[in-house]
Motif scaffolding. Structure first.
Motif, PDB file in Angstrom:
ATOM      1  N   SER A 219     100.075   0.237 -75.641  1.00  0.00           N
ATOM      2  CA  SER A 219     100.067   1.214 -76.716  1.00  0.00           C
ATOM      3  C   SER A 219     101.488   1.634 -77.046  1.00  0.00           C
ATOM      4  CB  SER A 219      99.262   2.445 -76.299  1.00  0.00           C
ATOM      5  OG  SER A 219      99.327   3.420 -77.303  1.00  0.00           O
ATOM      6  N   GLU A 220     101.752   1.704 -78.331  1.00  0.00           N
ATOM      7  CA  GLU A 220     103.055   2.165 -78.783  1.00  0.00           C
ATOM      8  C   GLU A 220     102.954   3.567 -79.359  1.00  0.00           C
ATOM      9  OE1 GLU A 220     105.695  -0.514 -80.317  1.00  0.00           O
ATOM     10  OE2 GLU A 220     104.903  -2.145 -79.132  1.00  0.00           O
ATOM     11  N   SER A 221     101.772   4.167 -79.224  1.00  0.00           N
ATOM     12  CA  SER A 221     101.582   5.528 -79.730  1.00  0.00           C
ATOM     13  C   SER A 221     102.047   6.532 -78.675  1.00  0.00           C
ATOM     14  CB  SER A 221     100.111   5.752 -80.084  1.00  0.00           C
ATOM     15  OG  SER A 221      99.316   5.590 -78.936  1.00  0.00           O
ATOM     16  N   ALA A 222     101.829   7.786 -78.976  1.00  0.00           N
ATOM     17  CA  ALA A 222     102.219   8.858 -78.058  1.00  0.00           C
ATOM     18  C   ALA A 222     101.499   8.681 -76.725  1.00  0.00           C
ATOM     19  CB  ALA A 222     101.884  10.203 -78.675  1.00  0.00           C
ATOM     20  N   PRO A 223     102.100   9.163 -75.641  1.00  0.00           N
ATOM     21  CA  PRO A 223     101.443   9.053 -74.332  1.00  0.00           C
ATOM     22  C   PRO A 223     100.079   9.743 -74.356  1.00  0.00           C
ATOM     23  CG  PRO A 223     103.680   9.908 -74.099  1.00  0.00           C
ATOM     24  CD  PRO A 223     103.367   9.857 -75.566  1.00  0.00           C
ATOM     25  N   LEU A 224      99.166   9.248 -73.534  1.00  0.00           N
ATOM     26  CA  LEU A 224      97.834   9.819 -73.430  1.00  0.00           C
ATOM     27  C   LEU A 224      97.881  10.990 -72.451  1.00  0.00           C
ATOM     28  CD1 LEU A 224      94.811   9.685 -74.079  1.00  0.00           C
ATOM     29  CD2 LEU A 224      94.582   8.099 -72.143  1.00  0.00           C
ATOM     30  N   VAL A 225      97.772  12.207 -72.972  1.00  0.00           N
ATOM     31  CA  VAL A 225      97.765  13.397 -72.119  1.00  0.00           C
ATOM     32  C   VAL A 225      96.357  13.516 -71.542  1.00  0.00           C
ATOM     33  CG1 VAL A 225      98.111  15.887 -71.989  1.00  0.00           C
ATOM     34  CG2 VAL A 225      99.561  14.494 -73.488  1.00  0.00           C
ATOM     35  N   VAL A 226      96.259  13.500 -70.210  1.00  0.00           N
ATOM     36  CA  VAL A 226      94.946  13.524 -69.564  1.00  0.00           C
ATOM     37  C   VAL A 226      94.607  14.860 -68.936  1.00  0.00           C
ATOM     38  CG1 VAL A 226      94.876  11.030 -69.214  1.00  0.00           C
ATOM     39  CG2 VAL A 226      95.850  12.484 -67.448  1.00  0.00           C
ATOM     40  N   ALA A 227      95.596  15.695 -68.658  1.00  0.00           N
ATOM     41  CA  ALA A 227      95.325  17.011 -68.073  1.00  0.00           C
ATOM     42  C   ALA A 227      96.537  17.908 -68.241  1.00  0.00           C
ATOM     43  CB  ALA A 227      94.976  16.883 -66.590  1.00  0.00           C
ATOM     44  N   THR A 228      96.272  19.204 -68.291  1.00  0.00           N
ATOM     45  CA  THR A 228      97.329  20.215 -68.268  1.00  0.00           C
ATOM     46  C   THR A 228      96.893  21.316 -67.311  1.00  0.00           C
ATOM     47  OG1 THR A 228      96.370  21.429 -70.135  1.00  0.00           O
ATOM     48  CG2 THR A 228      98.061  19.777 -70.654  1.00  0.00           C
ATOM     49  N   ALA A 229      97.870  22.038 -66.776  1.00  0.00           N
ATOM     50  CA  ALA A 229      97.535  23.093 -65.816  1.00  0.00           C
ATOM     51  C   ALA A 229      98.649  24.124 -65.741  1.00  0.00           C
ATOM     52  CB  ALA A 229      97.304  22.497 -64.437  1.00  0.00           C
ATOM     53  N   TYR A 230      98.258  25.323 -65.294  1.00  0.00           N
ATOM     54  CA  TYR A 230      99.198  26.401 -65.008  1.00  0.00           C
ATOM     55  C   TYR A 230      98.871  26.937 -63.625  1.00  0.00           C
ATOM     56  CZ  TYR A 230     100.041  26.115 -69.981  1.00  0.00           C
ATOM     57  OH  TYR A 230     100.343  25.656 -71.229  1.00  0.00           O
ATOM     58  N   LEU A 231      99.870  26.956 -62.756  1.00  0.00           N
ATOM     59  CA  LEU A 231      99.693  27.426 -61.389  1.00  0.00           C
ATOM     60  C   LEU A 231     100.721  28.506 -61.093  1.00  0.00           C
ATOM     61  CD1 LEU A 231      99.450  24.089 -61.517  1.00  0.00           C
ATOM     62  CD2 LEU A 231      98.805  24.410 -59.157  1.00  0.00           C
ATOM     63  N   VAL A 232     100.365  29.406 -60.185  1.00  0.00           N
ATOM     64  CA  VAL A 232     101.296  30.441 -59.745  1.00  0.00           C
ATOM     65  C   VAL A 232     101.636  30.167 -58.283  1.00  0.00           C
ATOM     66  CG1 VAL A 232     101.651  32.904 -59.351  1.00  0.00           C
ATOM     67  CG2 VAL A 232     100.347  32.128 -61.348  1.00  0.00           C
ATOM     68  N   PHE A 233     102.924  30.146 -58.004  1.00  0.00           N
ATOM     69  CA  PHE A 233     103.427  29.952 -56.641  1.00  0.00           C
ATOM     70  C   PHE A 233     104.197  31.185 -56.213  1.00  0.00           C
ATOM     71  CE2 PHE A 233     102.357  25.705 -57.644  1.00  0.00           C
ATOM     72  CZ  PHE A 233     102.222  25.030 -56.447  1.00  0.00           C
ATOM     73  N   VAL A 234     104.221  31.420 -54.922  1.00  0.00           N
ATOM     74  CA  VAL A 234     105.025  32.490 -54.345  1.00  0.00           C
ATOM     75  C   VAL A 234     105.983  31.854 -53.346  1.00  0.00           C
ATOM     76  CG1 VAL A 234     105.006  34.567 -52.908  1.00  0.00           C
ATOM     77  CG2 VAL A 234     103.255  34.252 -54.668  1.00  0.00           C
ATOM     78  N   ALA A 235     107.253  32.191 -53.460  1.00  0.00           N
ATOM     79  CA  ALA A 235     108.250  31.722 -52.491  1.00  0.00           C
ATOM     80  C   ALA A 235     108.087  32.531 -51.216  1.00  0.00           C
ATOM     81  CB  ALA A 235     109.653  31.894 -53.051  1.00  0.00           C
ATOM     82  N   VAL A 236     108.101  31.846 -50.071  1.00  0.00           N
ATOM     83  CA  VAL A 236     107.935  32.546 -48.791  1.00  0.00           C
ATOM     84  C   VAL A 236     109.064  32.171 -47.838  1.00  0.00           C
ATOM     85  CG1 VAL A 236     105.422  32.784 -48.991  1.00  0.00           C
ATOM     86  CG2 VAL A 236     106.385  30.751 -47.896  1.00  0.00           C
ATOM     87  N   ASP A 237     109.348  33.111 -46.918  1.00  0.00           N
ATOM     88  CA  ASP A 237     110.369  32.860 -45.901  1.00  0.00           C
ATOM     89  C   ASP A 237     109.721  32.188 -44.691  1.00  0.00           C
ATOM     90  OD1 ASP A 237     109.100  34.882 -44.418  1.00  0.00           O
ATOM     91  OD2 ASP A 237     110.626  36.391 -44.902  1.00  0.00           O
ATOM     92  N   ALA A 238     110.487  32.025 -43.620  1.00  0.00           N
ATOM     93  CA  ALA A 238     110.007  31.341 -42.421  1.00  0.00           C
ATOM     94  C   ALA A 238     108.831  32.052 -41.763  1.00  0.00           C
ATOM     95  CB  ALA A 238     111.151  31.182 -41.418  1.00  0.00           C
ATOM     96  N   ASP A 239     108.693  33.347 -42.013  1.00  0.00           N
ATOM     97  CA  ASP A 239     107.577  34.117 -41.448  1.00  0.00           C
ATOM     98  C   ASP A 239     106.388  34.198 -42.406  1.00  0.00           C
ATOM     99  OD1 ASP A 239     108.962  34.695 -39.050  1.00  0.00           O
ATOM    100  OD2 ASP A 239     110.063  36.305 -40.080  1.00  0.00           O
ATOM    101  N   GLY A 240     106.483  33.518 -43.545  1.00  0.00           N
ATOM    102  CA  GLY A 240     105.388  33.530 -44.510  1.00  0.00           C
ATOM    103  C   GLY A 240     105.359  34.736 -45.418  1.00  0.00           C
ATOM    104  N   ARG A 241     106.415  35.520 -45.420  1.00  0.00           N
ATOM    105  CA  ARG A 241     106.494  36.691 -46.289  1.00  0.00           C
ATOM    106  C   ARG A 241     107.165  36.321 -47.620  1.00  0.00           C
ATOM    107  NH1 ARG A 241     107.550  38.226 -41.613  1.00  0.00           N
ATOM    108  NH2 ARG A 241     108.480  39.932 -40.643  1.00  0.00           N
ATOM    109  N   PRO A 242     106.718  36.953 -48.697  1.00  0.00           N
ATOM    110  CA  PRO A 242     107.351  36.666 -49.999  1.00  0.00           C
ATOM    111  C   PRO A 242     108.858  36.919 -49.952  1.00  0.00           C
ATOM    112  CG  PRO A 242     105.347  37.933 -50.297  1.00  0.00           C
ATOM    113  CD  PRO A 242     105.624  37.910 -48.814  1.00  0.00           C
ATOM    114  N   ARG A 243     109.582  36.058 -50.635  1.00  0.00           N
ATOM    115  CA  ARG A 243     111.036  36.202 -50.731  1.00  0.00           C
ATOM    116  C   ARG A 243     111.440  36.095 -52.200  1.00  0.00           C
ATOM    117  NH1 ARG A 243     113.247  31.241 -51.662  1.00  0.00           N
ATOM    118  NH2 ARG A 243     111.904  29.488 -51.156  1.00  0.00           N
TER     119      ARG A 243
END
Length: 173
Positions: free
Chosen positions: A109-133
């Motif tokens: 296919s020379e057309s636009a790529p076939l988009v098969v899925a989209t998503a939005y996720l939320v992540f939290v950064a954590v330190d070595a003890d698992g606490r938010p940083r």
């Protein structure tokens, strides 16, 4: 609406961009012969986690998934590309947007790529003890990314309003 401003440790949207690719195999399919939704969800979570870790500079864990839209089925042999980037940042949380595109193994296919899925996720950064940083602020680096930031703010407002409404309902039982 919160304004995004550069903090001393801010990063442009492009800094977090990650692309992962894989070929779908027979072990990925469901009883209908298409790729199982759980396989797609794991792939989405993997690429989103990589973008969140890149942006935050360390461990980031999935806190929630706002939405996954399955737009087209995947099949064995499809080459799937997952694109992710951080769209929005809070103090320790980040929204990551993901888009999956497929190249059909049996089609040219020379057309636009076939988009098969989209998503939005939320992540939290954590330190070595698992606490938010704290995470660096993300600064949109294009008008499109400015729009993604604004849309992420809307999704965040909806998440918080839904949480508050559920908590209020439960306390009234």
């Amino acid at each position: 609406m919160t304004e995004h401003t550069a903090r001393p440790t801010s990063r442009p949207t492009g800094y977090s961009r990650v692309t992962l690719s894989r070929i779908m195999t027979p072990v990925d399919v469901n009883l209908y012969g298409t790729v199982h939704g759980g396989v797609i969800m794991k792939f989405i979570d993997d690429v989103a986690g990589a973008a969140a870790a890149r942006h935050s500079g360390g461990t980031a864990v999935t806190a929630s998934i706002d939405e996954i839209a399955f737009l087209e089925p995947l099949r064995v042999g499809d080459l799937v590309h997952a694109f992710a980037q951080v769209n929005w940042t809070g103090t320790s949380s980040m929204e990551v947007g993901v888009r999956l595109e497929a190249e059909r193994w049996d089609e040219v296919s020379e057309s636009a790529p076939l988009v098969v899925a989209t998503a939005y996720l939320v992540f939290v950064a954590v330190d070595a003890d698992g606490r938010p940083r704290p995470v660096p602020a993300v600064v949109p680096d294009s008008p499109a990314n400015e729009g993604r930031w604004r849309e992420a703010e809307i999704r965040r407002e909806h998440r918080l309003a839904r949480r508050d409404a559920i908590q209020k309902h439960r306390s009234n039982r």
